[in-house]
Structures are given as structure tokens and as C-alpha cells.
Design a protein around this motif. Sequence first.
Motif, PDB file in Angstrom:
ATOM      1  N   ALA A  25       0.852  -1.199   0.000  1.00 47.52           N
ATOM      2  CA  ALA A  25       0.000   0.000   0.000  1.00 47.52           C
ATOM      3  C   ALA A  25       0.885   1.246   0.000  1.00 47.52           C
ATOM      4  N   VAL A  26       1.941   1.242   0.803  1.00 51.22           N
ATOM      5  CA  VAL A  26       2.867   2.379   0.843  1.00 51.22           C
ATOM      6  C   VAL A  26       3.610   2.500  -0.490  1.00 51.22           C
ATOM      7  N   LYS A  27       4.057   1.378  -1.024  1.00 49.20           N
ATOM      8  CA  LYS A  27       4.765   1.417  -2.316  1.00 49.20           C
ATOM      9  C   LYS A  27       3.852   1.917  -3.430  1.00 49.20           C
ATOM     10  N   ALA A  28       2.571   1.584  -3.379  1.00 46.85           N
ATOM     11  CA  ALA A  28       1.616   2.073  -4.381  1.00 46.85           C
ATOM     12  C   ALA A  28       1.522   3.599  -4.320  1.00 46.85           C
ATOM     13  N   VAL A  29       1.496   4.159  -3.131  1.00 47.52           N
ATOM     14  CA  VAL A  29       1.429   5.619  -2.991  1.00 47.52           C
ATOM     15  C   VAL A  29       2.718   6.257  -3.517  1.00 47.52           C
ATOM     16  N   PHE A  30       3.848   5.623  -3.266  1.00 42.90           N
ATOM     17  CA  PHE A  30       5.096   6.149  -3.825  1.00 42.90           C
ATOM     18  C   PHE A  30       5.033   6.162  -5.351  1.00 42.90           C
ATOM     19  N   LEU A  31       4.586   5.084  -5.966  1.00 45.08           N
ATOM     20  CA  LEU A  31       4.520   5.047  -7.432  1.00 45.08           C
ATOM     21  C   LEU A  31       3.633   6.174  -7.953  1.00 45.08           C
ATOM     22  N   TYR A  32       2.506   6.381  -7.298  1.00 42.11           N
ATOM     23  CA  TYR A  32       1.624   7.489  -7.689  1.00 42.11           C
ATOM     24  C   TYR A  32       2.366   8.827  -7.551  1.00 42.11           C
ATOM     25  N   ASN A  33       3.030   9.020  -6.442  1.00 45.10           N
ATOM     26  CA  ASN A  33       3.732  10.297  -6.223  1.00 45.10           C
ATOM     27  C   ASN A  33       4.899  10.506  -7.180  1.00 45.10           C
ATOM     28  N   PHE A  34       5.515   9.450  -7.649  1.00 43.94           N
ATOM     29  CA  PHE A  34       6.597   9.611  -8.626  1.00 43.94           C
ATOM     30  C   PHE A  34       6.087  10.317  -9.883  1.00 43.94           C
ATOM     31  N   CYS A  35       4.821  10.120 -10.243  1.00 40.46           N
ATOM     32  CA  CYS A  35       4.254  10.827 -11.409  1.00 40.46           C
ATOM     33  C   CYS A  35       4.315  12.334 -11.198  1.00 40.46           C
ATOM     34  N   GLN A  36       4.257  12.778  -9.961  1.00 46.81           N
ATOM     35  CA  GLN A  36       4.257  14.199  -9.647  1.00 46.81           C
ATOM     36  C   GLN A  36       5.661  14.784  -9.538  1.00 46.81           C
ATOM     37  N   PHE A  37       6.647  13.970  -9.196  1.00 52.94           N
ATOM     38  CA  PHE A  37       7.983  14.478  -8.892  1.00 52.94           C
ATOM     39  C   PHE A  37       9.046  14.087  -9.909  1.00 52.94           C
ATOM     40  N   ILE A  38       8.623  13.573 -11.047  1.00 56.82           N
ATOM     41  CA  ILE A  38       9.557  13.220 -12.117  1.00 56.82           C
ATOM     42  C   ILE A  38       9.053  13.855 -13.409  1.00 56.82           C
ATOM     43  N   GLU A  39       9.990  14.399 -14.192  1.00 59.07           N
ATOM     44  CA  GLU A  39       9.662  15.003 -15.482  1.00 59.07           C
ATOM     45  C   GLU A  39      10.168  14.088 -16.596  1.00 59.07           C
ATOM     46  N   TRP A  40       9.287  13.815 -17.553  1.00 64.47           N
ATOM     47  CA  TRP A  40       9.648  13.013 -18.707  1.00 64.47           C
ATOM     48  C   TRP A  40       9.791  13.917 -19.918  1.00 64.47           C
ATOM     49  N   PRO A  41      10.554  13.488 -20.913  1.00 65.71           N
ATOM     50  CA  PRO A  41      10.645  14.271 -22.152  1.00 65.71           C
ATOM     51  C   PRO A  41       9.255  14.409 -22.795  1.00 65.71           C
ATOM     52  N   SER A  64      -5.083  -5.362  -5.622  1.00 64.74           N
ATOM     53  CA  SER A  64      -5.885  -4.221  -6.082  1.00 64.74           C
ATOM     54  C   SER A  64      -5.382  -2.885  -5.509  1.00 64.74           C
ATOM     55  N   LEU A  65      -4.355  -2.903  -4.660  1.00 69.31           N
ATOM     56  CA  LEU A  65      -3.915  -1.686  -3.960  1.00 69.31           C
ATOM     57  C   LEU A  65      -3.464  -0.576  -4.903  1.00 69.31           C
ATOM     58  N   LEU A  66      -2.683  -0.898  -5.908  1.00 65.32           N
ATOM     59  CA  LEU A  66      -2.203   0.130  -6.827  1.00 65.32           C
ATOM     60  C   LEU A  66      -3.359   0.693  -7.650  1.00 65.32           C
ATOM     61  N   SER A  67      -4.220  -0.188  -8.111  1.00 66.27           N
ATOM     62  CA  SER A  67      -5.384   0.265  -8.878  1.00 66.27           C
ATOM     63  C   SER A  67      -6.253   1.202  -8.047  1.00 66.27           C
ATOM     64  N   GLU A  68      -6.483   0.842  -6.791  1.00 63.06           N
ATOM     65  CA  GLU A  68      -7.288   1.676  -5.900  1.00 63.06           C
ATOM     66  C   GLU A  68      -6.598   3.017  -5.620  1.00 63.06           C
ATOM     67  N   THR A  69      -5.273   3.011  -5.568  1.00 61.74           N
ATOM     68  CA  THR A  69      -4.514   4.234  -5.276  1.00 61.74           C
ATOM     69  C   THR A  69      -4.608   5.246  -6.419  1.00 61.74           C
ATOM     70  N   VAL A  70      -4.528   4.779  -7.656  1.00 61.34           N
ATOM     71  CA  VAL A  70      -4.479   5.711  -8.785  1.00 61.34           C
ATOM     72  C   VAL A  70      -5.841   5.928  -9.447  1.00 61.34           C
ATOM     73  N   GLN A  71      -6.829   5.138  -9.092  1.00 62.24           N
ATOM     74  CA  GLN A  71      -8.144   5.243  -9.722  1.00 62.24           C
ATOM     75  C   GLN A  71      -8.708   6.666  -9.574  1.00 62.24           C
ATOM     76  N   GLY A  72      -9.008   7.280 -10.693  1.00 55.35           N
ATOM     77  CA  GLY A  72      -9.600   8.612 -10.695  1.00 55.35           C
ATOM     78  C   GLY A  72      -8.615   9.741 -10.449  1.00 55.35           C
ATOM     79  N   GLU A  73      -7.359   9.430 -10.229  1.00 54.45           N
ATOM     80  CA  GLU A  73      -6.355  10.483  -9.977  1.00 54.45           C
ATOM     81  C   GLU A  73      -5.892  11.108 -11.294  1.00 54.45           C
TER      82      GLU A  73
END
Length: 172
Positions: A25-41, A64-73
Motif C-alpha cells: 500500500a505504501v509502495k503504491a502511494v510512492f509510485l503514484y507520487n513519482f508521477c508528480q515528482f519526475i519530469e519526462w521528455p 488491487s492496492l495500486l489500482s485503488e490508489t491511482v483510480q480517478g487520480e
Amino acid sequence: MLALLLLVNIPSGSLQAEEEGREYAVKAVFLYNFCQFIEWPRQQFPSANTPFVIGILGSNPFGSLLSETVQGEVVRGRSIRLEYYQRPADAHNCHILFVSDEELARNPNVCAVLRGQSVVTVGESDAFLERGGMIALASEQNRIRVRIYLEAVGASKIEISSKLLRIADIKR
């Protein structure tokens, strides 16, 4: 939010499955937050509607933890889509690829396959970084520690925010 995640303890106890559930559950939140703190080309997003893609290589340890974390975000106007891959070569179009230790054992060359591409590879241990992975979410003393391997990041065209670098252990 990232700083708060570092303070989250994963309680020890006799229920291994419950501990693993909390860890993922914690790792899922980190993956979601990486979308906010990393810039892609820019070319990694062919259109304004191109979603962030978080990939999982092999078996899905999140349930289902990762799916629940990012759903609708939505991050920077982009939705987040999950994709599942069986082979590292199939993951070249995702933005973040999670590789469990179990999958690293099955695919020890995953980072070599994706090296030089703008795919942020995320694993679970120092062994992952030693094989060229970019970020490790290592479970240590009932906490999740973020470790970043700058040389591997430098081989791609991504930029990691100083906010994320500040909370991470840096491997050079």
C-alpha cells in the motif's frame, strides 16, 4: 506527502500477509507520487490526453492496492493507467515500471533492456540498483526507504525533482 510516507511504519507482527499488504500500500502511494515528482521528455506524451502509464512486470504483488490508489487520480492534467507486462521489452512505452524482487530474479537483465529509454525503473532492493535500476523502494526496519541511483537516471532523459532527491538515499 513524500516526507509523511517515510514516517509510515509497517508494523511488525505475526501476520505476514497483513504486513506485505501494508508494505505494498505504501509502495503504491510512492509510485503514484513519482508521477508528480519526475519530469519526462515531451515526446513521451504524444498528445495532451496521453495518460501516465505505470507498468508492472510479471506477477502483480499489489493486488488491487495500486489500482485503488491511482483510480480517478489526475496528475498535471493526465490520468494514470496501469499496464501489465510479461517481458521487459514490452514495457518501453510506459513511464514507470515496477519490478518486484521475484521478477528481478526471473528477468535479471530488465534494466539493461530498458537502459537509455525514458522508463523509470522501480525495484525493491539494492540488488535492483546494482543491476542498473533507477529507484529502489526498500523495506528496512519496518519502513520503506527510497534509494535513487543517479547514474542510471542520467542514462535516461528524465529529471527527478529536488523534492524527491531530498528524501532519498542517493547512490552515485
